[in-house]
Structures are given as C-alpha cells and as structure tokens.
Design a protein around this motif. Structure first.
Motif, short mmCIF file in Angstrom:
data_model
loop_
_atom_site.label_atom_id
_atom_site.label_comp_id
_atom_site.label_asym_id
_atom_site.label_seq_id
_atom_site.Cartn_x
_atom_site.Cartn_y
_atom_site.Cartn_z
N ASP A 150 -26.75 -10.83 58.61
CA ASP A 150 -27.70 -11.68 57.72
C ASP A 150 -29.12 -11.34 58.46
OD1 ASP A 150 -25.70 -12.60 56.41
OD2 ASP A 150 -25.83 -14.56 57.41
N ARG A 151 -29.22 -11.52 59.76
CA ARG A 151 -30.74 -11.24 60.54
C ARG A 151 -31.15 -10.09 60.38
NH1 ARG A 151 -33.30 -8.11 63.89
NH2 ARG A 151 -34.65 -9.32 65.33
N GLU A 152 -30.32 -8.93 60.35
CA GLU A 152 -30.74 -7.42 60.24
C GLU A 152 -31.19 -7.65 58.83
OE1 GLU A 152 -31.32 -5.26 62.49
OE2 GLU A 152 -30.60 -6.75 64.00
N ASP A 186 -33.58 -15.49 66.12
CA ASP A 186 -33.46 -14.64 67.64
C ASP A 186 -33.40 -15.58 68.66
OD1 ASP A 186 -33.31 -12.24 66.39
OD2 ASP A 186 -35.46 -11.97 66.35
N GLU A 187 -34.46 -16.60 68.65
CA GLU A 187 -34.52 -17.68 69.57
C GLU A 187 -33.47 -18.70 69.77
OE1 GLU A 187 -38.05 -19.72 68.25
OE2 GLU A 187 -39.38 -18.47 69.45
N GLU A 188 -32.81 -19.01 68.69
CA GLU A 188 -31.46 -19.77 68.61
C GLU A 188 -30.39 -18.82 69.17
OE1 GLU A 188 -30.90 -21.06 64.64
OE2 GLU A 188 -32.44 -22.75 64.71
N ASN A 189 -30.51 -17.67 68.94
CA ASN A 189 -29.17 -16.74 69.52
C ASN A 189 -29.43 -15.90 70.59
OD1 ASN A 189 -26.84 -17.02 67.35
ND2 ASN A 189 -28.91 -17.11 66.17
N ASN A 190 -30.58 -16.29 71.35
CA ASN A 190 -31.10 -15.61 72.53
C ASN A 190 -31.08 -14.12 72.54
OD1 ASN A 190 -31.89 -16.04 75.19
ND2 ASN A 190 -29.94 -15.51 76.32
N ASN A 191 -31.49 -13.64 71.30
CA ASN A 191 -31.63 -12.13 70.84
C ASN A 191 -33.02 -11.63 71.21
OD1 ASN A 191 -31.19 -9.77 69.79
ND2 ASN A 191 -31.62 -10.40 67.87
N LYS A 206 -46.92 -13.40 73.29
CA LYS A 206 -45.38 -14.01 73.79
C LYS A 206 -44.38 -12.86 73.68
CE LYS A 206 -42.39 -16.84 70.97
NZ LYS A 206 -42.17 -17.75 69.48
N ALA A 207 -44.52 -11.76 73.09
CA ALA A 207 -43.56 -10.59 73.31
C ALA A 207 -43.58 -9.93 74.73
CB ALA A 207 -43.93 -9.58 72.30
N LEU A 208 -45.00 -9.97 75.00
CA LEU A 208 -45.18 -9.32 76.67
C LEU A 208 -44.59 -10.36 77.54
CD1 LEU A 208 -48.69 -8.20 76.23
CD2 LEU A 208 -46.63 -6.80 77.04
N ALA A 209 -44.60 -11.78 77.24
CA ALA A 209 -44.11 -12.77 78.35
C ALA A 209 -42.63 -12.52 78.40
CB ALA A 209 -44.50 -14.10 77.78
N ILE A 210 -41.99 -12.34 77.21
CA ILE A 210 -40.44 -12.09 77.23
C ILE A 210 -40.18 -10.94 77.98
CG2 ILE A 210 -38.53 -11.62 75.70
CD1 ILE A 210 -39.81 -13.30 73.44
#
Length: 257
Positions: free
Chosen positions: A10-12, A41-46, A87-91
């Motif tokens: 579903d996500r894809e 993504d946040e809820e599923n640690n993706n 935010k993405a760089l921090a990840i």
C-alpha cells in the motif's frame, strides 16, 4: 488515493501515486500523499523509505515556492524544503546502516536547497560561497548516485544550473549535453527496471529542455528558448506525467512575450 497505507505494498502504491500527482502538477495533492507515506514510514521504522520520501517532499516544497507570489509564503516554503532535507540528513547521520545510494540522492536534494538560497542571496560573496558549495556537493553525489546512467541526468541538470549561475556558461551547456547522453545510455536499464520508467525519463529529459530554454532566454536567444520550451509544451503525454513541466515551460514562454 486518500486512504492511509496499511501494508508495505500500500505504501509503495501511495508513494508512486504521489509522484504521479506531483508531476501532473497538483502540488498540494502530492504534498498530502507524501505526508501520509512519511507517517507510515515513521510508524513502521522504514528509515530508508522515509529518507527517500523526504527528498520527494522537498521537490514539492521547492516547486510550490517557485510558483508562490507572496514573498513571505515563498520564504516559508523554501524553509520547509530545507527542513525536509535537514530531517533526512539527521536520519542518515544517526543510522549508518542506511546504504550510500539513498545518501547520495539526499546530497543532490541538499545541493538543490543551497542553490535555491544562493539565487535569492543579495550578498555576492555569500552567494558565490553557496554556489561553490552546492556545486561540490552535487559533483560528489554524482560519483555514487544509485540507479542507471540515465538517473545521473537529474543531478547533471542541477549542476548545469549552478554553473550557469556562476557565469560558467559553456560548462553549463556541456553538462546538459552530457546529461542527454546519459539518458540515451541508461535508457534500456531504466526501462528494464520498470519502476515508473516512463515518468522518470519524461521528467529528466524535459527538465534538461527546460534548463536549456531558460538559459537561452537569459542569453537573449528567444528563437532557441521558444524551441526548447514549446518542445515540452507539445510533448505527447498519455500518462499525464508532464503537467508540472508543461506549466514551467509556459512560464518561460510568457517571459519571452
């Protein structure tokens, strides 16, 4: 399309839909869809997926800023684009297990936000420093960018825009020519991969044409500028993947009138 994704599939699907909506020119709709993907993504640690989608969302905010006439809103949208990259760089910094490919893609997004700031900068010394930094980041990112040769056309287009802004006009044009060659060389691999290949190829090639149109307009070559811009406007678009590009091309044509 407003449904919240439940499974990875579903996500894809939702992410692909968001890309289609963005390229069709509905930026607000795309923003809402990408935000739903990020929630999943946040809820599923993706984490890897989140980094990727934050990059996609950055493009949405950048486009919205370009189309915004209110100066304060324009600044706010640019800041939101920057926040996505931050935010993405921090990840990626806190999760070294994320592979180099997504990091390289993210570096292109970073270079793009720095370039946007540079273009708005009234202080010439700071502007030069920002342009040099953006150029170096995009050159480095291209070394390790994932995907086919054709994918390199995306950062090569940004590189050309930065070079042109620096006054390095011949190099800018060379970068666009090289990018077209990469699209040709990477075409088969891109199509075989099949992941929205038609949308990607359409967007990359029309992006190069748009940059050529804008350079020709600024260089006082209206016949060429019109040729490149009208090429985009008249491109056959059965899957409606060029709505945004056609909108951008019409802006160039209007500036020629």
């Amino acid at each position: 399309e407003k449904q919240k994704p439940v499974t990875k599939e579903d996500r894809e699907e939702l992410k692909d839909r968001a890309v289609e909506v963005r390229e069709a020119g509905d930026l607000k709709g795309a923003k809402e869809l990408f935000e739903k993907v990020i929630v999943w993504d946040e809820e599923n640690n993706n984490l890897r997926g989140e980094v990727d989608v934050l990059g996609h969302l950055r493009i949405v905010y950048t486009k919205m800023a370009e189309e915004e006439n209110d100066p304060q809103l324009k600044v706010s949208l640019r800041e939101q684009a920057k926040a996505c990259v931050k935010k993405a760089l921090a990840i990626t910094e806190t999760h070294p297990e994320i592979p180099q490919g997504p990091k390289s893609t993210l570096q292109v997004h970073l270079a793009s936000t720095i370039f946007d700031m540079a273009r708005e900068n009234a202080d010439s010394n700071t502007k030069v420093a920002q342009l040099e930094r953006a150029l170096q980041i995009v050159i480095d990112a291209m070394e390790t960018l994932p995907g086919s040769q054709a994918h390199k056309a995306w950062p090569a287009n940004l590189k050309a825009q930065i070079l042109y802004e620096m006054g390095r006009k011949e190099e800018a044009w060379d970068s666009l020519t090289q990018a077209e060659r990469w699209i040709y060389e990477g075409y088969d691999e891109e199509v075989a991969n099949g992941d929205q290949a038609e949308i990607k190829l359409n967007v990359w090639i029309s992006g190069l044409m748009l940059t050529k149109a804008e350079i020709c307009r600024r260089e006082g070559k209206p016949i060429l500028a019109r040729h490149y811009a009208e090429y985009i406007v008249n491109m056959d678009d059965p899957i409606s993947s060029l709505g945004q590009r056609k909108k951008d091309a019409r802006v160039v044509i209007e500036k020629l009138l």
